[in-house]
Design an enzyme around this catalytic site. Structure first.
Site, mmCIF file in Angstrom:
data_model
loop_
_atom_site.group_PDB
_atom_site.id
_atom_site.type_symbol
_atom_site.label_atom_id
_atom_site.label_comp_id
_atom_site.label_asym_id
_atom_site.label_seq_id
_atom_site.Cartn_x
_atom_site.Cartn_y
_atom_site.Cartn_z
ATOM 1 N N GLY A 66 1.360 -0.370 11.777
ATOM 2 C CA GLY A 66 1.656 -0.683 10.380
ATOM 3 C C GLY A 66 0.774 0.082 9.421
ATOM 4 N N GLY A 67 0.796 -0.341 8.159
ATOM 5 C CA GLY A 67 0.043 0.352 7.114
ATOM 6 C C GLY A 67 -1.440 0.435 7.379
ATOM 7 N N LYS B 113 0.813 -1.225 0.000
ATOM 8 C CA LYS B 113 0.000 0.000 0.000
ATOM 9 C C LYS B 113 0.843 1.270 0.000
ATOM 10 C CE LYS B 113 -4.202 -1.844 2.143
ATOM 11 N NZ LYS B 113 -5.219 -1.652 3.219
ATOM 12 N N ASN C 210 -4.796 2.131 -1.627
ATOM 13 C CA ASN C 210 -5.365 0.786 -1.780
ATOM 14 C C ASN C 210 -6.223 0.659 -3.035
ATOM 15 O OD1 ASN C 210 -7.669 2.257 -0.851
ATOM 16 N ND2 ASN C 210 -8.574 0.330 -0.145
#
Length: 250
Positions: free
Chosen positions: A130-131, A65, A86
């Protein structure tokens, strides 16, 4: 034929592929298809277009992403602020095309979480940095909800803390708890973030970005304490619908 697809590493059972394949069949879009593009590394991304000259739109999942952003011609303002993409729109003109990135996770998360919140829900604890946590932070910032992020990292950034620092007082103060880690995802259903669940109460909202299983151990532990719980399935549906709108917006 119009080809849509999902960019990822090891995709296994793909929600997106099933969602859009069902949609195409239901709406009799016989000239549409949805393919999983499993990439060992993001540098394989350009080759997708060499092998498929009728790609109309792409979804992107972990771990790409953020990495995919450097391959795009343009990035939507919201996605740029979030720092993750995304959804990729393929904009064609004559024999050329350009790629524009969007983040529909923000829309899906916002529409799924906000109806659960009441006036006392003004502070959140995000589990994971995280992402997946990027869209979460963007929406919490948008609505003026303070947050702390729990991490296993040794070097902490602003608004971050280690799991060992989470105690009863912190849980009592942060009435929104969001799991932005993959812990609890099938088949590792007996795992969950390490927090003191004994301090969760009926005043809490527990939101899990994981959707398989329907009720993770994280959510089960909250449910026992009377908390309002929700998994990430509706968020996934909403972000997919938003991606479809973007792909078809002239």
């Amino acid at each position: 034929m119009k080809t849509y697809g999902l960019i990822g590493y090891r995709l296994g059972h793909s929600f997106s592929r099933q969602f859009f394949s069902d949609k195409f069949e239901k709406e009799h879009l016989n000239d549409h298809e949805y393919i999983n593009f499993e990439l060992d590394n993001i540098n394989q991304f350009p080759a997708i277009f060499q092998e498929n000259d009728h790609i109309a739109g792409l979804n992107c999942t972990i771990p790409y992403k953020q990495e995919i952003m450097s391959f795009l011609d343009e990035i939507d303002e919201e996605a740029a602020i979030v720092g993750a993409v995304n959804t990729v729109k393929v904009i064609r003109a004559k024999n050329n095309f350009k790629l524009k990135g969007f983040n529909t996770d923000c829309y899906g998360f916002e529409q799924s979480l906000m109806p659960l919140l009441q006036k006392q829900h003004r502070k959140a604890l995000i589990l994971g940095t995280g992402g997946a946590s990027k869209a979460v932070k963007f929406i919490l910032d948008k609505h003026g909800i303070e947050y702390l992020s729990a991490t296993t990292k040794e070097k902490l950034s602003t608004n971050e803390l280690n799991y060992e620092q989470i105690d009863g007082n912190l849980i009592n103060e942060h009435l929104i708890v969001i799991n932005a880690t993959p812990l609890g995802t099938f088949p590792e259903v007996d795992t969950c973030p390490s927090i003191p669940y004994e301090f969760i109460s009926s005043n809490h909202v527990l939101f899990d970005l994981v959707y398989n299983p329907e009720e993770t151990l994280f959510l089960q532990k909250g449910k026992v304490k009377g908390a309002s719980i929700k998994n990430g399935l509706e968020m996934l549906h909403l972000q997919a619908i938003k991606a479809w709108e973007i792909w078809n917006d002239k």
